[in-house]
Design an enzyme around this catalytic site. Structure first.
Site, PDB file in Angstrom:
ATOM      1  N   ASN A  34      -1.345   1.854   6.209  1.00  0.00           N
ATOM      2  CA  ASN A  34      -0.424   0.865   5.560  1.00  0.00           C
ATOM      3  C   ASN A  34      -0.458  -0.026   6.930  1.00  0.00           C
ATOM      4  O   ASN A  34      -0.067   0.289   7.842  1.00  0.00           O
ATOM      5  CB  ASN A  34       0.698   1.091   5.212  1.00  0.00           C
ATOM      6  CG  ASN A  34       0.586   1.887   3.636  1.00  0.00           C
ATOM      7  OD1 ASN A  34      -0.443   1.936   3.260  1.00  0.00           O
ATOM      8  ND2 ASN A  34       1.461   2.436   3.107  1.00  0.00           N
ATOM      9  N   GLY A  35      -0.405  -1.602   6.590  1.00  0.00           N
ATOM     10  CA  GLY A  35      -0.192  -2.479   7.900  1.00  0.00           C
ATOM     11  C   GLY A  35      -1.162  -3.239   8.018  1.00  0.00           C
ATOM     12  O   GLY A  35      -2.418  -3.432   7.507  1.00  0.00           O
ATOM     13  N   LYS A  78       5.874  -4.202  -4.566  1.00  0.00           N
ATOM     14  CA  LYS A  78       7.340  -4.204  -4.781  1.00  0.00           C
ATOM     15  C   LYS A  78       7.810  -4.334  -3.280  1.00  0.00           C
ATOM     16  O   LYS A  78       8.803  -5.011  -3.186  1.00  0.00           O
ATOM     17  CB  LYS A  78       7.841  -2.893  -5.342  1.00  0.00           C
ATOM     18  CG  LYS A  78       9.367  -2.469  -5.455  1.00  0.00           C
ATOM     19  CD  LYS A  78       9.938  -3.315  -6.307  1.00  0.00           C
ATOM     20  CE  LYS A  78      11.347  -3.182  -6.475  1.00  0.00           C
ATOM     21  NZ  LYS A  78      12.038  -4.310  -7.216  1.00  0.00           N
ATOM     22  N   HIS A  81      14.968 -37.404 -10.386  1.00  0.00           N
ATOM     23  CA  HIS A  81      14.649 -37.992  -9.133  1.00  0.00           C
ATOM     24  C   HIS A  81      12.926 -37.494  -9.080  1.00  0.00           C
ATOM     25  O   HIS A  81      12.505 -37.379  -7.866  1.00  0.00           O
ATOM     26  CB  HIS A  81      15.097 -37.457  -7.828  1.00  0.00           C
ATOM     27  CG  HIS A  81      16.511 -37.751  -7.741  1.00  0.00           C
ATOM     28  ND1 HIS A  81      16.795 -39.239  -7.617  1.00  0.00           N
ATOM     29  CD2 HIS A  81      17.838 -37.024  -7.753  1.00  0.00           C
ATOM     30  CE1 HIS A  81      18.399 -39.297  -7.325  1.00  0.00           C
ATOM     31  NE2 HIS A  81      18.793 -37.915  -7.688  1.00  0.00           N
ATOM     32  N   ARG A 121       4.384  -0.069  -6.507  1.00  0.00           N
ATOM     33  CA  ARG A 121       4.549  -0.946  -5.258  1.00  0.00           C
ATOM     34  C   ARG A 121       3.261  -1.835  -5.337  1.00  0.00           C
ATOM     35  O   ARG A 121       3.357  -2.848  -4.516  1.00  0.00           O
ATOM     36  CB  ARG A 121       4.386   0.076  -4.207  1.00  0.00           C
ATOM     37  CG  ARG A 121       5.685   0.863  -4.010  1.00  0.00           C
ATOM     38  CD  ARG A 121       5.459   1.792  -2.894  1.00  0.00           C
ATOM     39  NE  ARG A 121       5.343   1.265  -1.574  1.00  0.00           N
ATOM     40  CZ  ARG A 121       6.286   1.061  -0.647  1.00  0.00           C
ATOM     41  NH1 ARG A 121       7.373   1.630  -0.992  1.00  0.00           N
ATOM     42  NH2 ARG A 121       6.196   0.523   0.412  1.00  0.00           N
ATOM     43  N   LYS A 148      11.425 -15.044 -11.749  1.00  0.00           N
ATOM     44  CA  LYS A 148      11.081 -13.929 -12.925  1.00  0.00           C
ATOM     45  C   LYS A 148      10.061 -14.369 -13.697  1.00  0.00           C
ATOM     46  O   LYS A 148       9.074 -13.641 -14.059  1.00  0.00           O
ATOM     47  CB  LYS A 148      12.269 -13.529 -13.677  1.00  0.00           C
ATOM     48  CG  LYS A 148      13.530 -12.786 -13.081  1.00  0.00           C
ATOM     49  CD  LYS A 148      13.368 -11.560 -12.558  1.00  0.00           C
ATOM     50  CE  LYS A 148      12.599 -11.493 -11.418  1.00  0.00           C
ATOM     51  NZ  LYS A 148      13.362 -11.455 -10.198  1.00  0.00           N
ATOM     52  N   GLU A 176       6.491 -14.494 -12.038  1.00  0.00           N
ATOM     53  CA  GLU A 176       6.282 -13.052 -11.765  1.00  0.00           C
ATOM     54  C   GLU A 176       5.491 -12.226 -13.111  1.00  0.00           C
ATOM     55  O   GLU A 176       4.541 -11.518 -12.748  1.00  0.00           O
ATOM     56  CB  GLU A 176       7.206 -12.148 -11.081  1.00  0.00           C
ATOM     57  CG  GLU A 176       7.737 -12.585  -9.825  1.00  0.00           C
ATOM     58  CD  GLU A 176       8.551 -11.424  -9.306  1.00  0.00           C
ATOM     59  OE1 GLU A 176       9.816 -11.570  -9.987  1.00  0.00           O
ATOM     60  OE2 GLU A 176       8.418 -10.817  -8.384  1.00  0.00           O
ATOM     61  N   TRP A 204      -3.624  -2.298  -1.067  1.00  0.00           N
ATOM     62  CA  TRP A 204      -3.211  -3.661  -1.661  1.00  0.00           C
ATOM     63  C   TRP A 204      -4.115  -4.670  -0.580  1.00  0.00           C
ATOM     64  O   TRP A 204      -3.795  -4.708   0.690  1.00  0.00           O
ATOM     65  CB  TRP A 204      -1.630  -4.068  -1.422  1.00  0.00           C
ATOM     66  CG  TRP A 204      -1.405  -5.456  -2.061  1.00  0.00           C
ATOM     67  CD1 TRP A 204      -1.163  -5.384  -3.449  1.00  0.00           C
ATOM     68  CD2 TRP A 204      -1.089  -6.616  -1.341  1.00  0.00           C
ATOM     69  NE1 TRP A 204      -0.680  -6.879  -3.741  1.00  0.00           N
ATOM     70  CE2 TRP A 204      -0.389  -7.652  -2.468  1.00  0.00           C
ATOM     71  CE3 TRP A 204      -1.099  -7.077  -0.023  1.00  0.00           C
ATOM     72  CZ2 TRP A 204      -0.296  -8.793  -1.956  1.00  0.00           C
ATOM     73  CZ3 TRP A 204      -0.828  -8.297   0.251  1.00  0.00           C
ATOM     74  CH2 TRP A 204      -0.207  -9.143  -0.904  1.00  0.00           C
ATOM     75  N   GLU A 234      16.126 -18.285  -9.651  1.00  0.00           N
ATOM     76  CA  GLU A 234      15.634 -16.698  -9.938  1.00  0.00           C
ATOM     77  C   GLU A 234      15.037 -16.870 -11.264  1.00  0.00           C
ATOM     78  O   GLU A 234      14.217 -16.031 -11.470  1.00  0.00           O
ATOM     79  CB  GLU A 234      16.973 -16.015  -9.927  1.00  0.00           C
ATOM     80  CG  GLU A 234      16.867 -14.580 -10.146  1.00  0.00           C
ATOM     81  CD  GLU A 234      15.857 -13.840  -9.406  1.00  0.00           C
ATOM     82  OE1 GLU A 234      15.472 -14.328  -8.331  1.00  0.00           O
ATOM     83  OE2 GLU A 234      15.601 -12.897  -9.687  1.00  0.00           O
ATOM     84  N   CYS A 249       0.926  -1.124  -0.047  1.00  0.00           N
ATOM     85  CA  CYS A 249      -0.002   0.119   0.046  1.00  0.00           C
ATOM     86  C   CYS A 249       0.683   1.303   0.164  1.00  0.00           C
ATOM     87  O   CYS A 249       1.987   1.158   0.389  1.00  0.00           O
ATOM     88  CB  CYS A 249      -0.939   0.151   1.215  1.00  0.00           C
ATOM     89  SG  CYS A 249      -1.614  -1.561   1.613  1.00  0.00           S
TER      90      CYS A 249
HETATM   91  O1  M6R Z   1      13.053  -5.684  -0.711  1.00  0.00           O
HETATM   92  P1  M6R Z   1      13.387  -7.115  -0.676  1.00  0.00           P
HETATM   93  O2  M6R Z   1      14.704  -7.387  -1.302  1.00  0.00           O
HETATM   94  O3  M6R Z   1      13.495  -7.593   0.715  1.00  0.00           O
HETATM   95  O4  M6R Z   1      12.202  -7.776  -1.425  1.00  0.00           O
HETATM   96  C1  M6R Z   1      12.163  -9.305  -1.422  1.00  0.00           C
HETATM   97  C2  M6R Z   1      11.229  -9.828  -2.351  1.00  0.00           C
HETATM   98  O5  M6R Z   1      10.034  -9.550  -1.919  1.00  0.00           O
HETATM   99  C3  M6R Z   1      11.566  -9.459  -3.884  1.00  0.00           C
HETATM  100  O6  M6R Z   1      12.897 -10.169  -4.071  1.00  0.00           O
HETATM  101  C4  M6R Z   1      10.686 -10.288  -4.727  1.00  0.00           C
HETATM  102  O7  M6R Z   1      10.603 -11.735  -4.579  1.00  0.00           O
HETATM  103  C5  M6R Z   1      10.746  -9.637  -6.001  1.00  0.00           C
HETATM  104  N1  M6R Z   1       9.526  -9.360  -6.474  1.00  0.00           N
HETATM  105  C6  M6R Z   1      11.454 -10.735  -7.007  1.00  0.00           C
HETATM  106  O8  M6R Z   1      11.354 -10.271  -8.186  1.00  0.00           O
END
Ligand code: M6R
Length: 624
Positions: free
Chosen positions: A100-101, A619, A519, A27, A500, A503, A74, A496, A2
């Site tokens: 927020n929170g 984000k 396996h 965000r 990506k 996401e 959010w 990773e 948020c």
């Molecule tokens: O701000 P941070 O590095 O702590 O964030 C951690 C994860 O939330 C962040 O890396 C998330 O997995 C990304 N969207 C990956 O692309």
């Protein structure tokens, strides 16, 4: 997650609040709203959907006023609907709050107020409960409307304090009251809030990027700070009522730095920034003379660093993948036993630790709730806990015992790219520093420095593969998913790359160590599910070759990321071969990840996805 923006000054609030929300769009959110005091009216506009929808709503009938608050939500408590969008109001309808929170005890507080009989709640949110609670305390603390304005201000701040003392949970809040002109109140615990200090105007924001176009002077509020904000002054105190200490800092980036420039997406811009961001992660930290790294921010003496017997690397998502590479790097270069822990698990688990354990919390934003929780838990138990953050003003940066800044510049794309390669580079610096204090010779130290310093130019070279990668993305645009495999330093790259792809394309993707194929995963192999192998010219290349053969024998398409002469060995077996520059094993992940970032990006574009604002994602994940 948020976002909050608040404004009090002499300009019209609506365009400033909307502009601030747009800057926080990256965000992640699902509804948005504003509340502006227009004369003696508290005007609100809010809706589920995008900020563009809110903009249209405001455009039809713009509230005219010079102070107000705004929010992107959010959803946590209650669906993404117009009713649940912030701001929320107290029972009198005069007080508007954005939050927020998570208020964990909201149900108990709500039940108490419902029993009192004069509270009607119109949303499913925890935030509305907090608005009612503050309003109730404020109204009962004086004859409403009959008190002089100055008195009303201190009464409102006192009501905020009293309400927050009853709250269990996390909050970053901003509020206005219809009867108190030119006045905002903000407070934080666990969710970031920054005060922007301007000339004859002041701002509140959950992220400084929302207000950097208006001022670069900022006060990063601490947990339990309450701030009373007027046009030309502000006062910071604590929830307990004590005077708060604060420092006005200069924001280290400008509005220009957070613009997309000529790039179609922030993600692509940030992928292309990696030669510079990796260079900046090393800048001033390599000593040719001593053949080592210098990391003064760790705040540890050479003797203390030599005494480290075990390292725990923790983080979430992409940061955790960087940690996994760090485990290989630190053990190889320094021989210090290193473990990687999901921050979300580590913070709640009773992991046996020894006194000489060093914990690193890795986080681009420095605000990720689970990583912050892991850092706090480590410190509570008495371990030295360091941060590796990009956001210098973040909570993790401020609460850790020391650390290393990434200096990658603002990362706006939800999919982390440049922060990852900076984190891996920092892992190498830590490995080099600890290794040179143990068994690494000067020539080994020198060779590591040479490999690190060669990286920016090698990343430039790797970025030239973008056309080839785009063509591969087009070729596979109709697949339903992809598998990713790698070994050793490149196993975390498989993780990773899969993250990506998931996401930003929403396709099914999994990453595994190549050897795990036989396996169980091999059961998935079929002609319409490509397998991507990260198989550079390294000690395990021939092992990767065996796994590639196993996939091909089952008619699975193979895309290989390789280097050096290995491309020739793959020529008759892989369907597509992407060749990256040759580099020592411990730095190869910084290069091998780049075509995979590009692959996810081009595939997402091909599929028409919203690359910078993927669905359901935020984000900075500031809730558990
Ligand atoms: O701000 P941070 O590095 O702590 O964030 C951690 C994860 O939330 C962040 O890396 C998330 O997995 C990304 N969207 C990956 O692309």
């Amino acid at each position: 997650m948020c976002g909050i923006v608040g404004y009090v000054g002499r300009s019209e609030a609506a365009p400033i609040l909307l502009d601030g929300l747009r800057r926080l769009e990256y965000r992640g959110y699902d509804s948005a709203g504003v509340a502006i005091i227009a004369g003696d009216q508290l005007e609100t506009r809010k809706c589920a959907g995008r900020i563009a929808d809110l903009g249209k709503l405001i455009g039809k009938d713009t509230p005219v006023g010079t102070y107000g608050i705004s929010h992107t939500r959010w959803a946590t408590h209650g669906k993404a609907t117009d009713q649940n969008a912030h701001p929320h109001f107290d029972a009198s309808g005069k007080l508007a709050l954005v939050h927020n929170g998570v208020i964990e005890n909201y149900q108990a507080l709500k039940d108490d107020m419902l029993r009192e009989g004069n509270h009607v709640f119109v949303s499913e949110t925890d935030t509305e409960v907090l608005a009612h609670l503050i309003g109730k305390i404020y109204d009962s603390s004086g004859a409403n409307g009959s008190t002089p304005p100055q008195n009303s201000k201190s009464r409102l701040v006192a009501a905020v304090r009293a309400a927050l003392q009853q709250v269990i949970g996390t909050y970053g809040i901003a509020l206005v009251h219809r009867d108190i002109p030119d006045f905002l109140v903000g407070a934080r615990r666990g969710s970031p809030l920054v005060l922007g200090v301007g000339k004859d105007e002041n701002f509140l924001a959950s992220d400084v990027s929302a207000i950097v176009a208006y001022t670069r002077d900022a006060v990063y509020l601490n947990d339990f700070d309450v701030v009373a904000v007027e046009r030309d002054k502000f006062e910071i105190s604590s929830v307990a009522g004590e005077g708060g200490k604060y420092e006005v800092s200069k924001v280290e980036f400008t509005d220009e730095d957070i613009k997309k420039g000529d790039y179609p997406h922030y993600m692509l811009k940030e992928i292309y920034e990696q030669p510079g961001s990796v260079r900046d992660a090393m800048r001033g930290r390599l000593s040719h003379e001593e053949c080592t790294a210098k990391l003064g921010g760790l705040e540890m003496t050479a003797a203390e660093l030599r005494d480290v017997r075990r390292i725990v690397l923790t983080g979430c998502g992409t940061a955790l993948h960087a940690a996994r590479i760090g485990e290989y790097i630190i053990e190889q270069l320094a021989g210090v036993p290193t473990e990687v822990e999901f921050a979300s698990e580590f913070r709640h688990r009773n992991t046996p630790m020894t006194r000489d354990t060093l914990v690193f919390a890795i986080s681009q934003s420095g605000e990720t709730a689970d990583t912050l929780g892991a850092l706090r838990e480590s410190r509570r138990k008495g371990y030295r806990a360091l941060g590796i953050c990009n956001n210098v003003a973040s909570t993790i940066a401020r609460e850790s015992d020391g650390g290393v800044y990434m200096h990658a510049g603002p990362e706006i794309g939800v999919a982390a790219t440049k922060s990852f390669t900076s984190q891996v580079t920092i892992m190498a610096l830590i490995g080099l520093l600890l290794g040179r204090m143990r068994h690494l010779s000067t020539s080994e130290g020198s060779a590591i420095i040479d490999a690190l310093e060669a990286l920016p130019a090698q990343i430039e070279e790797t970025l030239k593969l973008t056309d080839q990668v785009r063509a591969i993305a087009k070729k596979y645009a109709s697949v339903n998913g992809m598998l990713f495999f790698g070994r050793q330093f490149n196993y975390p790259i498989a993780l990773e790359a899969a993250l990506k792809l998931k996401e930003i394309t929403y396709l099914f993707a999994e990453g595994h160590p190549s050897a795990e194929l036989k396996h169980g995963i091999i059961a998935l192999v079929r002609p319409d599910l490509p397998s991507v192998f990260i198989a550079p010219d390294d000690a395990v290349f021939s092992k990767n070759m065996n796994n590639i053969e196993q996939v091909k024998a089952r008619k699975g398409p193979v895309i290989a990321i390789t280097s050096g002469a290995c491309g020739e060995r793959l020529a008759n077996i892989a369907d597509d071969i992407i060749t990256i520059p040759s580099a020592p094993e411990f730095v190869t992940p910084v290069l091998s990840v780049i075509p995979l970032q590009l692959l996810a990006y081009h595939l997402a574009v091909e599929l028409g996805r919203d690359v910078d604002k993927p669905r359901n994602l935020a984000k900075s994940v500031t809730v558990e």
